[in-house]
Scaffold this active site. Structure first.
Site, short mmCIF file in Angstrom:
data_model
loop_
_atom_site.label_atom_id
_atom_site.label_comp_id
_atom_site.label_asym_id
_atom_site.label_seq_id
_atom_site.Cartn_x
_atom_site.Cartn_y
_atom_site.Cartn_z
CD GLU A 84 46.29 53.69 29.40
OE1 GLU A 84 47.41 54.17 29.64
OE2 GLU A 84 45.22 54.21 29.79
CG LEU A 86 46.78 50.43 33.36
CD1 LEU A 86 46.11 50.57 34.72
CD2 LEU A 86 47.04 51.80 32.74
CG ASP A 186 34.37 44.36 43.07
OD1 ASP A 186 34.53 43.90 44.22
OD2 ASP A 186 34.41 43.64 42.05
#
Length: 280
Positions: A84, A86, A186
Site C-alpha cells: 500500500e 501511504l 530498525d
C-alpha cells in the site's frame, strides 16, 4: 515492465496503469511508485529473502493493533514486494501519537527474545534464533556476531573488539531480564512517516527483545523530541534509561561500521567507553 512483476501484481488483482517511477531513499532496495487500476502502490525490488523478512515484519506490526499506521502487504514473490502507498503529510507531525503508539506496540510480548525466522537490518543478516534470556540474546545474536564481522573486515582492532566482548559478557551484572516486546528493529527517523491517519512505520526488521531497542535507534539517528519521550514513558523515563540507551545504540553503531566503514569507529568507541564507565 518485467513479467515477474506483472505476475506478482496479478496475484493481488492489480493491473498497472503506467511505468515504475523511482523513489528516493532506496539505499538497499530499489523502490518505486506505480499507478494501478486500484490506485497507487509502492513496489520494492531486492533479494527475495530480505523482502520476505520485511513482509513478515509488516504483517506482525499490523497485527499488534498499536494504532500506528502500517502499509498493507499486497503481494510478494520473485524478488518483488508490493505494498500500500501511504500519503505523507507535509509538515504535520504528531510525536505524542508516535510515542503512545510505540508504547502500545511494545505491549505485544512473547515468551522468548528473537523471532521465528532470521531477517536483515539493512544488508546485514540478522540472526533471530530465540533465547529465553534477553541478556543472552543481546550478547549471542547481536553484539558478538557484529563485533566478529567488523573485526574480520579490519574495522575493529583486537583491543576494541575485546572491549565490546567484555561488555557483552557483563550484561547480567547490571541489565535485568525483561519480557520480550515486539520491536520494529530498525526504527531510525527515516522509517517513521507522518500521514493524515497518524504516524506510520515502514521498513521493519522485527523481532522480540527489550523495547528500548526502538527508542535507542530513534535517539541515535534522529531527534524524536521530549514530547515523544514523555508520551512513551507516560511521564519521566526510568533511571536506567541512559545506560540502556547507550547499550542498545551499540548494535546499530556496529552495523553502520560494518556497512559504511571506519567513519563510525569513533562512535563505537565512545559508546563502549560510556558503558565501561557505567554512565551515559
Amino acid at each position: 515492465m518485467e513479467s515477474s512483476l506483472q505476475s506478482c501484481l496479478a496475484v493481488a488483482g492489480l493491473t498497472p496503469r503506467g511505468e515504475l517511477e523511482p523513489l528516493s531513499g532506496g539505499d538497499i532496495a530499489a523502490v518505486y511508485r506505480l499507478a494501478t487500476d486500484h490506485g497507487e502502490v509502492v513496489v520494492k525490488r531486492d533479494a527475495a529473502e530480505r523482502l520476505a523478512g520485511e513482509a513478515d515484519g509488516l504483517r506482525a506490526l499490523a497485527a499488534a493493533g498499536s494504532g500506528l499506521v502500517v502499509p498493507e502487504v499486497l503481494a510478494e514473490g520473485d524478488g518483488w514486494l508490493v505494498m500500500e502507498a501511504l500519503e505523507v503529510s507535509s509538515g504535520r507531525r504528531d510525536p505524542v501519537a508516535l510515542g503512545e503508539g510505540l508504547r502500545w506496540l511494545h505491549e505485544a510480548t512473547g515468551e522468548s527474545h528473537g523471532w521465528p525466522c532470521d531477517n536483515a537490518c539493512g544488508r546485514t543478516p540478522q540472526p533471530n534464533a530465540p533465547l529465553s534470556d534477553g541478556r543472552a540474546f543481546q550478547r549471542e545474536r547481536r553484539l558478538l556476531p557484529l563485533a566478529e564481522a567488523c573485526h574480520a573486515k579490519g574495522l575493529l582492532d583486537h583491543r576494541l573488539r575485546a572491549r565490546v566482548e567484555a561488555i557483552a559478557h557483563g550484561l547480567e551484572a547490571w541489565l535485568p531480564d525483561a519480557p520480550a516486546s515486539l520491536v520494529h528493529g530498525d526504527l531510525w527517523s527515516g522509517n517513521v512517516l507522518f500521514t493524515p491517519s497518524g504516524p506510520a512505520l515502514i521498513d521493519p526488521a522485527v523481532y522480540r527483545h527489550y523495547p528500548e531497542v526502538d527508542l535507542a535507534m530513534l535517539t541515535l539517528f534522529g531527534a524524536p523530541g521530549e514530547a515523544f519521550l514523555e508520551a512513551y514513558w507516560d511521564g519521566e523515563p526510568p533511571v536506567e534509561w541512559p545506560r540502556c540507551e547507550t547499550l542498545f545504540q551499540l548494535y546499530p553503531l556496529l552495523n553502520h561500521l560494518l556497512l559504511f566503514g571506519g567513519g563510525y569507529r569513533g562512535a563505537v568507541e565512545r559508546a563502549v567507553a560510556r558503558l565501561e564507565a557505567g554512565i551515559s
